[in-house]
Design a protein around this motif. Structure first.
Motif, short mmCIF file in Angstrom:
data_model
loop_
_atom_site.label_atom_id
_atom_site.label_comp_id
_atom_site.label_asym_id
_atom_site.label_seq_id
_atom_site.Cartn_x
_atom_site.Cartn_y
_atom_site.Cartn_z
N LEU A 145 1.16 -1.38 0.27
CA LEU A 145 -0.25 0.06 0.11
C LEU A 145 0.92 2.03 0.41
O LEU A 145 2.24 1.55 0.93
CB LEU A 145 -0.96 -0.07 0.94
CG LEU A 145 -2.22 0.95 1.82
CD1 LEU A 145 -2.93 0.19 0.31
CD2 LEU A 145 -2.99 1.38 2.96
N THR A 146 1.05 1.93 -0.35
CA THR A 146 1.66 3.56 -1.44
C THR A 146 0.96 4.05 0.31
O THR A 146 -0.83 4.42 0.20
CB THR A 146 1.44 4.00 -2.12
OG1 THR A 146 0.07 4.72 -2.96
CG2 THR A 146 1.97 2.15 -3.08
N LEU A 177 -3.38 4.89 0.55
CA LEU A 177 -4.03 5.67 1.82
C LEU A 177 -4.41 6.90 2.19
O LEU A 177 -5.93 7.16 2.14
CB LEU A 177 -2.67 5.14 3.32
CG LEU A 177 -3.18 5.48 4.45
CD1 LEU A 177 -3.94 4.52 4.63
CD2 LEU A 177 -1.58 4.89 5.23
N ARG A 178 -3.83 8.05 0.97
CA ARG A 178 -3.44 9.09 1.50
C ARG A 178 -5.90 8.77 0.11
O ARG A 178 -6.80 9.48 0.69
CB ARG A 178 -3.55 10.21 0.94
CG ARG A 178 -3.94 11.98 0.86
CD ARG A 178 -3.40 12.81 0.30
NE ARG A 178 -2.95 12.55 -1.30
CZ ARG A 178 -1.77 12.39 -1.47
NH1 ARG A 178 -0.61 13.26 -0.88
NH2 ARG A 178 -2.02 12.44 -3.02
N PRO A 233 -7.13 7.20 14.03
CA PRO A 233 -7.88 6.26 12.80
C PRO A 233 -7.66 5.32 12.98
O PRO A 233 -5.69 4.95 12.99
CB PRO A 233 -8.28 6.91 11.74
CG PRO A 233 -7.20 8.06 11.52
CD PRO A 233 -6.62 8.51 12.56
N SER A 234 -8.07 3.57 12.80
CA SER A 234 -7.92 2.84 12.68
C SER A 234 -7.46 2.61 10.98
O SER A 234 -8.56 2.35 9.96
CB SER A 234 -8.27 1.74 14.08
OG SER A 234 -7.62 0.25 13.18
N VAL A 235 -6.44 1.54 10.35
CA VAL A 235 -6.61 1.15 9.34
C VAL A 235 -6.34 -0.63 9.68
O VAL A 235 -5.63 -1.16 9.88
CB VAL A 235 -5.78 1.13 8.27
CG1 VAL A 235 -5.10 0.70 6.83
CG2 VAL A 235 -4.92 2.84 8.45
N ILE A 261 -8.51 -2.53 2.01
CA ILE A 261 -8.63 -2.02 3.31
C ILE A 261 -9.21 -0.60 3.63
O ILE A 261 -10.13 0.27 2.07
CB ILE A 261 -6.83 -0.41 3.21
CG1 ILE A 261 -5.56 -1.72 2.88
CG2 ILE A 261 -6.66 0.95 4.00
CD1 ILE A 261 -5.07 -2.12 3.84
N VAL A 262 -9.10 -0.54 5.13
CA VAL A 262 -10.41 0.71 5.15
C VAL A 262 -10.19 1.34 6.75
O VAL A 262 -9.45 0.53 7.16
CB VAL A 262 -12.03 -0.03 5.80
CG1 VAL A 262 -12.76 -0.87 4.56
CG2 VAL A 262 -12.62 -0.78 6.38
#
Length: 101
Positions: A4-5, A9-10, A31-33, A50-51
């Protein structure tokens, strides 16, 4: 590719528009990934897996899949479906209430 870059993620943060994926609460400072399919169940570290969620939901979900988590937390899966489908929130809730989803 399984990495994941920062840009991805942004983009994920932008997609959720300041709302946690599972509980519909406003994003806070920490926050949590979460991996939709956990690593322990062959999940990947990719944008599609991913959320963004709160620490509580991530802890409760633990290493279960979204489906397993939702079976025990129906309100969370309605919220998640609303976020991921792009459908109006009332429309998703109506479909759940009518047994369509």
């Amino acid at each position: 590719m399984d990495d994941l870059t920062f840009e991805q993620l942004r983009d994920i943060f932008d997609f959720f528009d300041g709302i946690y994926a599972y509980c519909d609460q406003k994003l806070e400072d920490t926050p949590s990934v979460d991996h939709i399919i956990p690593f322990s169940k062959n999940g990947t570290n990719t944008a599609s897996n991913i959320v963004i969620c709160c620490q509580r939901c991530n802890t409760v979900k633990s290493n279960s899949s979204v489906v397993e988590f939702a079976c025990n937390n129906v309100e969370h899966i309605i919220t998640y479906t609303e976020c991921m489908s792009g459908l109006p929130r009332e429309g998703v809730r109506d479909m759940f209430n009518r047994g369509v989803m």
